[in-house]
Design a protein around this motif. Structure first.
Motif, PDB file in Angstrom:
ATOM      1  N   GLU A  50       0.851  -1.197   0.000  1.00 52.37           N
ATOM      2  CA  GLU A  50       0.000   0.000   0.000  1.00 52.37           C
ATOM      3  C   GLU A  50       0.886   1.246   0.000  1.00 52.37           C
ATOM      4  N   GLN A  51       0.272   2.386  -0.291  1.00 59.10           N
ATOM      5  CA  GLN A  51       1.003   3.662  -0.287  1.00 59.10           C
ATOM      6  C   GLN A  51       1.341   4.111   1.136  1.00 59.10           C
ATOM      7  N   ARG A  52       0.399   3.795   2.077  1.00 55.13           N
ATOM      8  CA  ARG A  52       0.518   4.311   3.439  1.00 55.13           C
ATOM      9  C   ARG A  52       0.612   3.186   4.462  1.00 55.13           C
ATOM     10  N   ASP A  53       1.185   3.523   5.626  1.00 55.64           N
ATOM     11  CA  ASP A  53       1.166   2.573   6.741  1.00 55.64           C
ATOM     12  C   ASP A  53      -0.250   2.534   7.303  1.00 55.64           C
ATOM     13  N   LYS A  54      -0.567   1.388   7.917  1.00 52.66           N
ATOM     14  CA  LYS A  54      -1.911   1.230   8.467  1.00 52.66           C
ATOM     15  C   LYS A  54      -1.800   0.552   9.825  1.00 52.66           C
ATOM     16  N   TRP A  55      -2.599   0.998  10.813  1.00 48.34           N
ATOM     17  CA  TRP A  55      -2.605   0.340  12.124  1.00 48.34           C
ATOM     18  C   TRP A  55      -3.837  -0.535  12.271  1.00 48.34           C
ATOM     19  N   LEU A  56      -3.674  -1.715  12.859  1.00 48.84           N
ATOM     20  CA  LEU A  56      -4.801  -2.597  13.175  1.00 48.84           C
ATOM     21  C   LEU A  56      -4.574  -3.193  14.560  1.00 48.84           C
ATOM     22  N   PRO A  57      -5.655  -3.549  15.276  1.00 41.62           N
ATOM     23  CA  PRO A  57      -5.432  -4.240  16.557  1.00 41.62           C
ATOM     24  C   PRO A  57      -4.878  -5.640  16.292  1.00 41.62           C
ATOM     25  N   LEU A  58      -4.008  -6.074  17.171  1.00 43.48           N
ATOM     26  CA  LEU A  58      -3.484  -7.442  17.082  1.00 43.48           C
ATOM     27  C   LEU A  58      -4.361  -8.282  17.998  1.00 43.48           C
ATOM     28  N   CYS A  59      -5.010  -9.294  17.458  1.00 44.23           N
ATOM     29  CA  CYS A  59      -5.944 -10.079  18.281  1.00 44.23           C
ATOM     30  C   CYS A  59      -5.147 -11.085  19.082  1.00 44.23           C
ATOM     31  N   GLU A  60      -4.980 -10.816  20.350  1.00 43.78           N
ATOM     32  CA  GLU A  60      -4.149 -11.645  21.225  1.00 43.78           C
ATOM     33  C   GLU A  60      -4.823 -11.706  22.587  1.00 43.78           C
ATOM     34  N   GLN A  61      -4.908 -12.834  23.157  1.00 39.96           N
ATOM     35  CA  GLN A  61      -5.395 -13.010  24.537  1.00 39.96           C
ATOM     36  C   GLN A  61      -6.709 -12.285  24.818  1.00 39.96           C
ATOM     37  N   ASN A  62      -7.579 -12.202  23.838  1.00 41.14           N
ATOM     38  CA  ASN A  62      -8.904 -11.584  23.983  1.00 41.14           C
ATOM     39  C   ASN A  62      -8.880 -10.121  24.401  1.00 41.14           C
ATOM     40  N   ASN A  63      -7.714  -9.500  24.377  1.00 39.63           N
ATOM     41  CA  ASN A  63      -7.645  -8.077  24.733  1.00 39.63           C
ATOM     42  C   ASN A  63      -7.479  -7.262  23.468  1.00 39.63           C
ATOM     43  N   GLN A  64      -8.581  -6.949  22.821  1.00 39.64           N
ATOM     44  CA  GLN A  64      -8.436  -6.209  21.570  1.00 39.64           C
ATOM     45  C   GLN A  64      -8.235  -4.731  21.854  1.00 39.64           C
ATOM     46  N   LEU A  65      -7.084  -4.243  21.447  1.00 43.18           N
ATOM     47  CA  LEU A  65      -6.721  -2.846  21.707  1.00 43.18           C
ATOM     48  C   LEU A  65      -7.513  -1.919  20.781  1.00 43.18           C
ATOM     49  N   THR A  66      -7.978  -0.815  21.343  1.00 37.99           N
ATOM     50  CA  THR A  66      -8.550   0.223  20.481  1.00 37.99           C
ATOM     51  C   THR A  66      -7.712   1.472  20.693  1.00 37.99           C
ATOM     52  N   LEU A  67      -7.443   2.203  19.636  1.00 37.28           N
ATOM     53  CA  LEU A  67      -6.685   3.457  19.756  1.00 37.28           C
ATOM     54  C   LEU A  67      -7.586   4.590  19.280  1.00 37.28           C
ATOM     55  N   SER A  68      -7.529   5.709  19.996  1.00 38.43           N
ATOM     56  CA  SER A  68      -8.274   6.882  19.531  1.00 38.43           C
ATOM     57  C   SER A  68      -7.612   7.347  18.229  1.00 38.43           C
ATOM     58  N   PRO A  69      -8.334   8.110  17.370  1.00 33.87           N
ATOM     59  CA  PRO A  69      -7.700   8.575  16.131  1.00 33.87           C
ATOM     60  C   PRO A  69      -6.395   9.342  16.413  1.00 33.87           C
ATOM     61  N   ALA A  70      -6.377  10.119  17.506  1.00 31.67           N
ATOM     62  CA  ALA A  70      -5.159  10.894  17.824  1.00 31.67           C
ATOM     63  C   ALA A  70      -4.010   9.964  18.210  1.00 31.67           C
ATOM     64  N   ALA A  71      -4.326   8.918  18.991  1.00 26.28           N
ATOM     65  CA  ALA A  71      -3.278   7.975  19.424  1.00 26.28           C
ATOM     66  C   ALA A  71      -2.751   7.181  18.227  1.00 26.28           C
TER      67      ALA A  71
END
Ligand code: PMV
Length: 314
Positions: A50-71
């Motif tokens: 892709e042209q740009r980097d992309k962030w996704l949650p890593l599904c591990e140990q049932n703790n799905q991380l969410t990041l605010s748009p700013a984070a």
């Protein structure tokens, strides 16, 4: 191709609060932390077309991380900055996760920025054939994304003083860490903003001097194994930081009635036992305790009597 790295969180006893230089995250004062090996972030990088980097949650140990748009933006900006250090123009899918429960107010940026820096160093060493950077180099790079993350590259007590980041040997090893989760709400003021806001407090002018004096005193009492003095220095220090928050021109505060209640219980514990944990707070309402390994029974007793069933303890 895919790369993976993990990094621990850390809790500061002498706090980094305020910057000399925002561009390079040069702290206004040295800080001393303890590395929390049981609270970890994991980051993976996958090379993408892709042209740009992309962030996704890593599904591990049932703790799905969410990041605010700013984070998310701050995280991807750091990846971009790291790629520039390697003159690399390709893109990645970056995934991240924490091994501690979500929304517990402990999602310190220290662990995630350290893991991202480690993972990027691994990936870009492979992809560019440049030499693998030293741990100090990686810690220095990580500092660019989140100042406190530079301490997560080292074990035990860690001193960060300008460009110097190192483990400090003390007679205390394998401390027991407990975090008392008072509130799970997301912080209202980001640490980037907090570093700016505190400068307007009338107590800020002498802050670096106070932090330096406490640091010297704390290093000395840790060497002398004077645990009670270490507790008092750390207690004053977190109150000093929270006092800067409440006296800033745009004040904010984290010490709630509930926090104060638990702090009073801890003061009473010290009064009765003439012993107890080192107590500290980060920029949030939650309370961190550090016990010597010989205090396991005391830690269990305090938790069973006052915390279990009332607060989430990690
Ligand atoms: O690393 P930053 O910019 O997220 O700042 C962290 C500052 C404190 O956590 C409040 C104190 C510290 O030294 O970790």
């Amino acid at each position: 191709m895919q790369w993976l790295a993990k990094a621990p969180s850390n809790i500061a006893l002498i706090k980094y609060m305020g910057k000399q230089n925002s561009d390079h995250n040069i702290a206004a004062n040295p800080s001393l932390s303890y590395t929390l090996n049981h609270l970890q972030s994991t980051v993976t990088l996958e090379h993408s077309h892709e042209q740009r980097d992309k962030w996704l949650p890593l599904c591990e140990q049932n703790n799905q991380l969410t990041l605010s748009p700013a984070a998310e933006k701050r995280f991807l900006q750091h990846l971009h900055w790291l790629k520039q250090q390697f003159n690399f123009s390709g893109s990645f899918i970056v995934r991240s996760a924490n091994n501690f429960p979500l929304g517990c107010g402990l999602a310190s940026s220290a662990a995630s920025f350290a893991a991202l820096t480690k993972c990027t160093a691994l990936a870009l060493t492979d992809l560019t054939a440049k030499p693998y950077p030293s741990i100090l180099q990686q810690a220095t790079w990580s500092r660019q994304g989140s100042g406190s993350s530079c301490r997560s590259f080292f074990d035990g007590f860690v001193l960060w003083d300008n460009d110097n980041i190192q483990t400090i040997d003390t007679p205390y090893t394998n401390l027991i860490h407990k975090a008392i989760v008072i509130s799970q709400e997301e912080k209202l003021v980001s640490s980037t903003d907090a570093h700016l806001r505190v400068c307007s407090s009338p107590h800020y002018a002498m802050r670096a001097q106070r932090a330096n004096l406490r640091l010297q005193a704390l290093l000395q009492v840790l060497q002398n194994q004077d645990w009670a003095k270490a507790y008092r220095i750390c207690w004053e220090e977190f109150h000093d930081m929270h006092n800067l928050f409440t006296t800033a021109a745009q004040p904010f505060h984290y010490i709630t009635a509930e926090t104060q209640h638990v702090l009073t219980l801890l003061e009473k514990l010290w009064e009765i036992e003439q012993d107890g944990p080192i107590v500290t707070m980060d920029a949030g309402p939650n309370i961190h305790l550090l016990y010597r390994c010989s205090q396991q029974a005391l830690a269990d007793h305090f938790q069973q009597k006052y915390l279990d069933g009332r607060y989430h303890v990690i």
